[in-house]
Design a protein around this motif. Structure first.
Motif, PDB file in Angstrom:
ATOM      1  N   CYS A 124      -3.586  14.670   9.054  1.00  0.00           N
ATOM      2  CA  CYS A 124      -4.971  14.007   8.397  1.00  0.00           C
ATOM      3  C   CYS A 124      -4.774  13.737   6.867  1.00  0.00           C
ATOM      4  O   CYS A 124      -5.557  12.610   6.427  1.00  0.00           O
ATOM      5  N   ARG A 125      -4.081  14.514   6.349  1.00  0.00           N
ATOM      6  CA  ARG A 125      -3.934  14.140   5.008  1.00  0.00           C
ATOM      7  C   ARG A 125      -2.922  13.347   4.581  1.00  0.00           C
ATOM      8  O   ARG A 125      -3.196  12.319   3.737  1.00  0.00           O
ATOM      9  N   ARG A 126      -1.984  13.061   5.363  1.00  0.00           N
ATOM     10  CA  ARG A 126      -1.059  12.015   5.233  1.00  0.00           C
ATOM     11  C   ARG A 126      -1.996  10.636   5.445  1.00  0.00           C
ATOM     12  O   ARG A 126      -1.490   9.438   4.996  1.00  0.00           O
ATOM     13  N   ASN A 127      -2.646  10.402   6.430  1.00  0.00           N
ATOM     14  CA  ASN A 127      -3.226   9.202   6.943  1.00  0.00           C
ATOM     15  C   ASN A 127      -4.805   9.205   6.726  1.00  0.00           C
ATOM     16  O   ASN A 127      -5.168   8.146   7.185  1.00  0.00           O
ATOM     17  N   TRP A 128      -5.070   9.924   5.867  1.00  0.00           N
ATOM     18  CA  TRP A 128      -6.647   9.854   5.605  1.00  0.00           C
ATOM     19  C   TRP A 128      -7.452   9.765   6.744  1.00  0.00           C
ATOM     20  O   TRP A 128      -8.430   8.779   6.851  1.00  0.00           O
TER      21      TRP A 128
END
Length: 222
Positions: A124-128
């Motif tokens: 989720c943090r990598r892909n927003w």
């Protein structure tokens, strides 16, 4: 009456050896951090190791900084902290304060406490994007009130769990919630009222419920 100082003393004791907590000075925010530390205590009692990370990847940041308003797990606005929970068999989670989780219908729900599969949180943090309900092991709705809880809060929690599911979803409060307790019991929702660091038995009961969630997660991986 549980005070801000009581909550801060409790979570500072439970986080002893990690780092000081940067507090907003609001009791409702402190209650959320306190509940998160009970979840970490439950994880440790089930055999997990606990550490802390920041959103940018700093290991064991100091001070620990947690959200005081609902936010996106991927937001770069503030380098918030989260706990890392690692079990010996490779099962790993992150515990966050105040993040949105996407329900079955695609609706976003604010979760005061969310224990998320570590791989999902990192994705989720990598892909927003927001965490999906299927990858969220446990959530807790935390209500710090000076008076009794109104029935509307119970109805709101039922609506949330209708979309996020009821397994591993908790409603916790320091206050008395007789009417709320009755309606949630009828619908078989997990809850605990009267939670306070001034009552060791209330803590033991909540930790026991959290331990069961972690234990079940471990059992499914065997």
């Amino acid at each position: 009456m549980t005070s801000l100082a009581d909550l801060q003393a409790a979570y500072n004791t439970l986080l002893s050896g990690y780092a000081p907590v940067a507090s907003s000075g609001q009791a409702n925010d402190a209650f959320e951090v306190y509940v998160m530390t009970l979840a970490l205590r439950a994880a440790r009692e089930e055999g997990a190791s606990v550490s802390f990370e920041s959103a940018s990847g700093t290991h064991n940041p100091s001070p620990l900084r947690f959200r005081t308003a609902p936010g996106r797990i991927y937001s770069p606005a503030n380098d918030y902290s989260h706990a890392r929970i690692d079990f010996p068999q490779g099962l790993s989670f992150e515990a966050h304060v105040g993040v949105y989780v996407e329900g079955l219908a695609g609706v976003l729900h604010e979760c005061d406490i969310a224990v998320i599969e570590a791989a999902e949180a990192q994705f989720c943090r990598r892909n927003w994007v927001h965490p999906k309900k299927a990858d969220v092991l446990m959530t807790a709705e935390c209500k710090f009130y000076t008076g009794k809880l109104g029935i509307a809060l119970g109805r709101e929690f039922l609506g949330t769990t209708a979309d996020l599911g009821s397994d591993g979803r908790f409603m916790l409060s320091n206050s008395d919630g007789r009417s709320v307790d009755r309606v949630l019991a009828h619908h078989k929702r997990k809850r605990h009222f009267g939670l306070t660091p001034l009552n060791a038995d209330s803590e033991v009961q909540v930790v026991a419920q959290f331990r069961e969630v972690f234990r079940n997660a471990r059992a499914k991986r065997r």
